[in-house]
Design an enzyme around this catalytic site. Structure first.
Site, short mmCIF file in Angstrom:
data_model
loop_
_atom_site.label_atom_id
_atom_site.label_comp_id
_atom_site.label_asym_id
_atom_site.label_seq_id
_atom_site.Cartn_x
_atom_site.Cartn_y
_atom_site.Cartn_z
N PHE A 66 1.09 -1.21 0.14
CA PHE A 66 -0.12 0.52 -0.20
C PHE A 66 0.90 1.06 -0.07
O PHE A 66 1.19 2.45 -0.67
CB PHE A 66 -0.87 -0.06 1.14
CG PHE A 66 -2.13 -1.49 0.77
CD1 PHE A 66 -2.65 -1.87 0.34
CD2 PHE A 66 -2.36 -1.63 2.13
CE1 PHE A 66 -3.11 -2.57 -0.17
CE2 PHE A 66 -3.78 -2.80 2.00
CZ PHE A 66 -3.75 -3.04 0.79
N ASN A 97 7.42 -2.58 2.88
CA ASN A 97 7.88 -1.37 1.41
C ASN A 97 7.47 -0.14 2.23
O ASN A 97 6.77 0.42 1.56
CB ASN A 97 7.37 -1.78 0.28
CG ASN A 97 5.98 -1.43 0.41
OD1 ASN A 97 5.00 -2.09 0.55
ND2 ASN A 97 6.05 -1.62 -0.98
N ASP A 307 0.80 -9.27 -6.79
CA ASP A 307 1.86 -7.98 -6.47
C ASP A 307 1.41 -6.75 -6.91
O ASP A 307 2.61 -6.36 -6.76
CB ASP A 307 3.29 -8.97 -7.30
CG ASP A 307 4.46 -8.10 -7.16
OD1 ASP A 307 4.56 -8.38 -5.70
OD2 ASP A 307 5.17 -7.84 -8.08
N PHE A 325 9.80 0.77 -10.28
CA PHE A 325 9.11 -0.43 -10.83
C PHE A 325 7.74 -0.47 -9.92
O PHE A 325 7.37 0.00 -9.20
CB PHE A 325 10.08 -1.34 -10.67
CG PHE A 325 11.15 -1.73 -11.02
CD1 PHE A 325 11.34 -2.64 -11.93
CD2 PHE A 325 12.30 -0.91 -9.81
CE1 PHE A 325 12.74 -2.25 -12.59
CE2 PHE A 325 13.61 -1.17 -11.00
CZ PHE A 325 13.47 -2.12 -12.36
N GLY A 326 6.42 -0.77 -10.60
CA GLY A 326 5.64 -1.59 -10.01
C GLY A 326 4.16 -1.29 -10.35
O GLY A 326 3.68 -0.15 -11.50
#
Length: 418
Positions: A66, A97, A307, A325-326
């Site tokens: 989140f 994270n 993910d 990234f993501g």
């Protein structure tokens, strides 16, 4: 709240007496009181009638991020859990994270307290090392007692082999699960996409499959030496599948997962330099996609994950090399999987994984707590930004075809409808 689900087709292959049967389901105070062909209307009950309503065990996701604390502009815990619940997920593992990272019992307690009133249960993972820096082992035992489901330095491989060895040995004292991200950083270098003809053509630095596979080889050798439990999250290559298959044949206690986007999207999608397609691990080749799907079907890969990684627009609308990234994935998960597998296979995939993290499996049975997902497996659609309820909109599935509709979920004596 008392809820009566009308004419719901139950998908639960573990319960042959109700599997694929159309039933009314009465839920009182969060407990399944009755499952029958017809239940007479009751006072003070919320009746739920939905088109082609199907019901399964609540879905589980082993890799969700989140932002809160520290990156609330990406996503808050409150809205993130709301998104998860209307996307069908009743239980999620939260990646470490955040800022600060959860490397102590007080951090784990904060996350659990922050999420206690939601429909979706949040199970936080703690860092394996202090601040996720890979130098010193974190307070694993204290975090486990506070409710940490596993230990993981998010998307960071453990460079120090001895540290991973000690972590695996130590965690065995309290049945702890260690995660190790599969990336050898020296081989990866400054790579941003899969090393292939596509990366060469686009002039982007490549991440070779070797980077993933070397790390897995090392980690599996250490696991064979130490014993213990290891989970390798989000693998992406043919070689990784082979290595994990061989380790399982040896009897090593290892599991793995794959991100949904690595099953269906290959690196040719990078040709437009859209930073939404910048993910970690990178999108690989069509050959890798096919191997990952097959490995899921035969059980070499244990479960899928969205993910889900919200990234704010300022970190995505920049040059590709500089973008974060993501991709997000909660809202699109069911519809995309339902285009790859049949609905029964999809439900099996979305309900697997709890046991690995010592989370109780729900049951569709009278007297059990209601932990259910409501959905319609039929109907094709194109995934659009309007379908995104997350604060961040960084989805690589925009414009992709999906199948089916998620209505919501029931859990913790609450219902969330989309």
């Amino acid at each position: 709240m008392n809820i009566l689900l009308r004419s719901a087709t139950i998908i639960d292959s573990n319960s042959p007496t109700i599997h694929q049967k159309k039933r009314d389901i009465l839920i009182k105070n969060g407990v399944i009181e009755k499952i029958a062909s017809k239940i007479e209307p009751l006072n003070r009950v919320k009746e739920v009638r939905l088109e082609n309503l199907h019901v399964s065990l609540g879905w589980f996701d082993s890799s969700v991020g989140f932002g809160e604390p520290g990156f609330e502009e990406r996503e808050t815990i409150e809205n993130g859990l709301k998104v998860a619940s209307i996307s069908g997920f009743t239980d999620i593992l939260l990646n470490p994270n955040t800022n600060p990272t959860p490397d102590s019992s007080s951090n784990i307690i904060f996350l659990k307290e922050k999420s206690k009133d939601a429909v979706t249960r949040l199970y936080p993972m703690g860092n394996l090392t202090v601040k996720g820096q890979g130098k010193h082992l974190a307070e694993l035992f204290d975090m486990k007692n506070a409710g940490a489901a596993a230990f993981y330095d998010y998307k960071s491989s453990i460079k120090d082999s001895n540290l991973l060895k000690i972590g695996l040995l130590y965690a065995q004292n309290f049945d702890g699960l260690v995660l190790s991200y599969p990336e050898e950083v020296q081989v990866k270098g400054k790579g941003t996409v899969n090393e292939s003809e596509v990366s060469t053509m686009l002039g982007l630095k490549g991440i070779p499959a070797l980077s993933e596979e070397l790390q897995i080889i090392r980690d599996l050798y250490i696991l064979e030496y130490t014993g213990g439990k290891l989970h390798i999250p989000t693998i992406s290559t043919v070689g990784a599948v082979k290595l994990i298959s061989e380790a399982k044949k040896k009897g090593l206690d290892v599991t793995s997962s794959v991100a949904i986007h690595n099953l269906i999207i290959d690196d040719k999608e990078l040709e437009n330099f859209d930073a939404n397609f910048k993910v970690k691990p990178p999108l690989r080749s069509k050959k890798d996609c096919k191997a990952l799907i097959k490995a899921l079907q035969n059980g070499i890969i244990d479960f899928v994950t969205t993910d889900h990684t919200p990234i704010d627009i300022e970190q995505k609308r920049v040059e590709f090399d500089n973008a974060e990234f993501g991709t997000i994935g909660l809202e699109s998960a069911f519809g995309i999987l339902n285009t790859i597998f049949n609905t029964e296979e999809v439900i099996k995939l979305l309900t697997k994984g709890r046991n690995r993290f010592n989370i109780d499996n729900p049951k569709i049975k009278e007297g059990e707590n209601a932990n259910l997902t409501l959905f319609n497996p039929e109907g094709e659609y194109t995934f659009q930004e309007l379908d995104i309820k997350s604060t961040s909109k960084n989805s690589l599935f925009l414009g992709k075809k999906g199948k089916g509709k998620v209505y919501g979920s029931i859990n913790q004596e609450k219902i969330a409808l989309n």
